[in-house]
Enzyme design. Structure first.
Site: not given
Length: 356
Positions: A78, A112-113, A135, A222
């Site tokens: 990711d 993006e996060e 994604d 994550h």
């Protein structure tokens, strides 16, 4: 972990008091960020600052491995896998015998996060008509994941195609159509709110972008050990190639034949300018990229007077050179102004979009 410094990488380990030295209460607590540190073997603060600097970036020191068959594990799938997908999509489109009618742009976005910042600036710069964000999505085929709550998606089940308020219906339908044409497996997820991807920023880029979302199923998001099925990534590439190749000249994925009407306001659009009317403030505001003016008037002004106001806001353009930023051109096959060539925004995590 590996710390990236100005003098080269420095290795270290995350430190925490040994479980043997904790009491029962300490063992039940989840450590906070300030209670964890990275040990680089320094003997003092001076020694540490001689090797690393405040603000240096640290990453987990683990690479890609195949667990079994096509199942791979790595940190940051990711969204490194998204970047790979859009890059490979461009390569295959460039090698195809038949060139797509749309210009395709791929964008690998950052941050993006922490606020979809890269997608926000990319969508503004590219100004696409159609976009597909790429994604990863949660694979729920593992213990301790309630599929009644989180849906049913699995590794090897094919790309996850999103449907919801963040997604343009026409783009969604064409992605499904492309998957069926190629006979590749696919999965559908529903998201009633803005998605946690770049799609939410791209959809609202400038005057709005017809946006879709394709995700690769992934377990343990994550964490340093994210799992994907490489066959899902390959099918995402095939899906995007087919989708881009299927776009036609002048195709903007518009899914309504009439302009939307909102109670208390009227929206009009001409040559890149917009004009809207608000009953509460009883005034008409006209705005363009270069300037904006406000013209006061009665809400019940006769239609003929309103038309004159709009004529002032939207002067007729006779040549392409007179259009703002060259974005509006006269099409040889049409008597009305049309947006210029395809702009497609795509990021691996972010977008593969196209315009004509």
């Amino acid at each position: 972990v590996v710390i990236q410094t100005a003098h080269g990488p420095v290795k270290g380990v995350t430190g925490k008091r040994a479980v043997h030295l904790m009491d029962d209460e300490d063992r039940k607590k989840v450590p906070k960020r300030h209670e964890i540190w990275i040990d680089i073997g320094a003997s003092s603060k001076t020694d540490a600052l001689a090797r690393v600097a405040i603000g240096d970036t640290a990453t987990y020191d683990c690479g890609f491995e195949l667990l079994h068959g096509s199942i791979g594990v790595a940190r940051a799938f990711d969204d490194k896998v998204g970047a790979y997908i859009i890059g490979e999509t461009l390569i295959r489109l460039s090698k195809a015998k038949k060139k797509p009618a749309a210009r395709v742009v791929a964008v690998a976005t950052t941050q993006e996060e922490i606020g979809v910042r890269g997608a926000t600036t990319a969508a503004y710069a590219v100004n696409p008509h159609i976009a597909v964000a790429v994604d990863v999505g949660h694979a729920t085929d593992h213990p301790d994941c309630d599929q009644r709550r989180f849906g049913e998606t699995k590794l090897g089940g094919g790309p996850i195609i999103c449907r919801g308020a963040n997604i343009n219906p026409k783009v969604y339908e064409r992605l499904i159509k492309a998957a069926k044409k190629l006979r590749i497996p696919y999965q559908v997820e529903a998201e009633p709110r803005p998605t946690g991807t770049d799609a939410r920023a791209i959809q609202m880029g400038r005057g709005g972008v017809a946006t879709g979302l394709v995700s690769v199923p992934l377990r343990y998001m994550h964490t340093p050990s994210e799992l994907i099925d490489l066959n899902d990534a390959e099918n995402c590439v095939k899906l995007l190639v087919e989708f881009a190749a299927g776009l036609e000249r002048g195709d903007y994925a518009h899914w309504g034949t009439r302009r939307p009407h909102f109670p208390g306001s009227t929206l009009g659009r001409r040559s890149g300018r917009s004009c809207w009317r608000e009953s509460r403030s009883m005034r008409t505001r006209c705005a363009s990229r270069s300037s904006s003016t406000t013209v006061s008037r009665s809400w019940r002004t006769p239609r003929s007077a309103t038309s004159r106001r709009w004529a002032r806001c939207f002067p007729r353009r006779k040549t392409a050179a007179g259009s703002p930023a060259g974005r509006w051109l006269i099409s040889p096959s049409h008597s009305t102004t049309q947006p210029e060539a395809p702009a497609c925004s795509g990021t691996m995590r972010s977008t593969c979009s196209s315009t004509y």
